[in-house]
Design a protein around this motif. Structure first.
Motif, PDB file in Angstrom:
ATOM      1  N   ARG A  30       1.232   5.697  -0.660  1.00  0.00           N
ATOM      2  CA  ARG A  30       0.464   6.917  -0.526  1.00  0.00           C
ATOM      3  C   ARG A  30       0.471   7.670  -1.844  1.00  0.00           C
ATOM      4  O   ARG A  30       1.512   7.851  -2.447  1.00  0.00           O
ATOM      5  CB  ARG A  30       1.038   7.774   0.590  1.00  0.00           C
ATOM      6  N   ILE A  75      -3.853  12.921  -3.820  1.00  0.00           N
ATOM      7  CA  ILE A  75      -5.041  13.373  -4.563  1.00  0.00           C
ATOM      8  C   ILE A  75      -5.509  14.648  -3.885  1.00  0.00           C
ATOM      9  O   ILE A  75      -5.714  14.665  -2.673  1.00  0.00           O
ATOM     10  CB  ILE A  75      -6.198  12.364  -4.488  1.00  0.00           C
ATOM     11  N   GLY A  76      -5.744  15.671  -4.651  1.00  0.00           N
ATOM     12  CA  GLY A  76      -6.107  16.945  -4.036  1.00  0.00           C
ATOM     13  C   GLY A  76      -4.993  17.353  -3.089  1.00  0.00           C
ATOM     14  O   GLY A  76      -3.860  17.484  -3.510  1.00  0.00           O
ATOM     15  N   GLU A  77      -5.318  17.499  -1.807  1.00  0.00           N
ATOM     16  CA  GLU A  77      -4.286  17.892  -0.849  1.00  0.00           C
ATOM     17  C   GLU A  77      -3.912  16.779   0.118  1.00  0.00           C
ATOM     18  O   GLU A  77      -3.119  16.991   1.031  1.00  0.00           O
ATOM     19  CB  GLU A  77      -4.755  19.114  -0.028  1.00  0.00           C
ATOM     20  N   VAL A  78      -4.506  15.627  -0.032  1.00  0.00           N
ATOM     21  CA  VAL A  78      -4.210  14.552   0.924  1.00  0.00           C
ATOM     22  C   VAL A  78      -3.507  13.372   0.264  1.00  0.00           C
ATOM     23  O   VAL A  78      -3.644  13.136  -0.931  1.00  0.00           O
ATOM     24  CB  VAL A  78      -5.496  14.028   1.624  1.00  0.00           C
ATOM     25  N   PHE A  79      -2.745  12.652   1.100  1.00  0.00           N
ATOM     26  CA  PHE A  79      -2.106  11.435   0.618  1.00  0.00           C
ATOM     27  C   PHE A  79      -3.029  10.268   0.898  1.00  0.00           C
ATOM     28  O   PHE A  79      -3.240   9.889   2.047  1.00  0.00           O
ATOM     29  CB  PHE A  79      -0.767  11.229   1.319  1.00  0.00           C
ATOM     30  N   SER A  80      -3.563   9.722  -0.150  1.00  0.00           N
ATOM     31  CA  SER A  80      -4.505   8.632   0.018  1.00  0.00           C
ATOM     32  C   SER A  80      -3.735   7.303   0.025  1.00  0.00           C
ATOM     33  O   SER A  80      -2.802   7.121  -0.742  1.00  0.00           O
ATOM     34  CB  SER A  80      -5.494   8.677  -1.142  1.00  0.00           C
ATOM     35  N   HIS A  81      -4.139   6.402   0.933  1.00  0.00           N
ATOM     36  CA  HIS A  81      -3.501   5.081   0.959  1.00  0.00           C
ATOM     37  C   HIS A  81      -4.126   4.245  -0.145  1.00  0.00           C
ATOM     38  O   HIS A  81      -5.336   4.091  -0.193  1.00  0.00           O
ATOM     39  CB  HIS A  81      -3.733   4.406   2.308  1.00  0.00           C
ATOM     40  N   GLU A  87       0.850  -1.186   0.000  1.00  0.00           N
ATOM     41  CA  GLU A  87       0.000   0.000   0.000  1.00  0.00           C
ATOM     42  C   GLU A  87       0.888   1.239   0.000  1.00  0.00           C
ATOM     43  O   GLU A  87       1.743   1.379   0.867  1.00  0.00           O
ATOM     44  CB  GLU A  87      -0.886  -0.008   1.243  1.00  0.00           C
TER      45      GLU A  87
END
Lengths: 187, 126
Positions: free
Chosen positions: B62, B65-71, B60
């Protein structure tokens, strides 16, 4: 043939008149070469000023468009998760350089910051279409600013060429006068 | 352009329009150069990200996307990267084509303008 051609104007920017013939331009406007040059330089300055303003507007929009795209992207991600029952695990920024972990359960809505200290909750689909229309507006204004700049640039070029031509004309006239005087002296 | 040698060549409205067109193309050329550079940098970054992804053991990773790090599962990220690479490559190609077209048009205008004005005009970059 008239000595000056002027096209129209574009959003408050007047078109630079094109001078067909320097001699008749000077006679008609009853300028001598140096006053004409001053007037033209003045005009050039005004065009440059307008260009700076447009450049600043373009920079703003060029920064804004990627921001909106990012917003669309994250809303799209939430939309894709909708109905799957999955939670989204994210690392998000608490303050500059400080991150924490969050779980975002399947969401139906997001809150959009509208500006003027107002935040409003929107269903995902509505948020998405609002952002999309913002993006389209921004892209459209960028396009029209670029067109304005092209128009303006043409006017700058016309004015610069006119300045060069009036200048050359003046040099030429002076040389003629000098040669005439010399010939008279010699004869 | 102000150092004319006193030779007078009449500048017609057509000439002026050609000069304007040349100016516009020249501007366009520089903008394209900048965009092409940005796309090339992007291609490099995507390539680097792809290589890192191959090296990592984690399942998994990071993904911003946008301003966050999505797992996100590694495979998903891989396919997203691949899609971005392709898009970037297509855009780059299009820009290169545009640049080629602009250069051809500029060369044509240069021939026209130089044949009329000889040394009285300078169309080269300083």
């Amino acid at each position: 043939m008239a000595s000056v051609t002027s096209a129209s104007e574009r959003r408050g920017i007047p078109a630079a008149p094109f001078v067909h013939d320097v001699q008749s331009f000077l006679t008609q406007s009853s300028y001598d070469a140096s006053t004409a040059l001053v007037a033209l330089q003045d005009r050039l300055q005004q065009y440059k000023l307008a260009e700076m303003k447009l450049l600043a507007q373009r920079r703003d929009l060029q920064a804004k468009i990627p921001d909106i795209k990012k917003c669309v992207e994250i809303v799209d991600t939430l939309l894709a998760k909708k109905g799957t029952g999955e939670t989204m695990k994210v690392d998000f920024e608490l303050a500059e350089g400080i991150y924490s972990r969050a779980q975002i359960p399947e969401a139906d809505s997001v809150c959009l910051w509208l500006g003027a200290n107002v935040m409003l909750e929107y269903p995902l689909e509505e948020a998405r279409s609002l952002l999309q229309s913002n993006l389209e507006n921004a892209t459209a204004s960028l396009k029209s600013i670029i067109e304005d700049m092209q128009f303006l640039r043409d006017q700058v070029t016309v004015t610069e060429v006119t300045i060069a031509r009036v200048y050359n004309f003046d040099v030429h006239q002076r040389r003629k006068l000098r040669n005439q005087a010399k010939e008279e002296e010699e004869s | 352009m102000q150092q004319g040698d006193g030779q007078e060549t009449q500048v017609t409205w057509d000439d002026q329009q050609n000069i304007n067109k040349f100016g516009r193309l020249n501007n366009k050329f520089h903008e394209l150069e900048d965009e092409i550079k940005a796309k090339k940098d992007m291609a490099e970054n995507l390539e680097d990200a792809g290589n890192e992804l191959i090296l990592t053991d984690e399942e998994e990773v990071r993904y911003l996307i946008g301003e966050v790090f999505s797992h996100m599962p590694k495979d998903d990220v891989e396919s997203r990267l691949e899609a971005m690479k392709e898009e970037n490559e297509a855009e780059l190609q299009q820009l290169e084509e545009e640049k080629k077209a602009v250069l051809i048009q500029m060369a044509e205008l240069k021939t026209i303008l130089y044949s009329k004005f000889n040394d009285s005009i300078n169309l080269e970059e300083e």
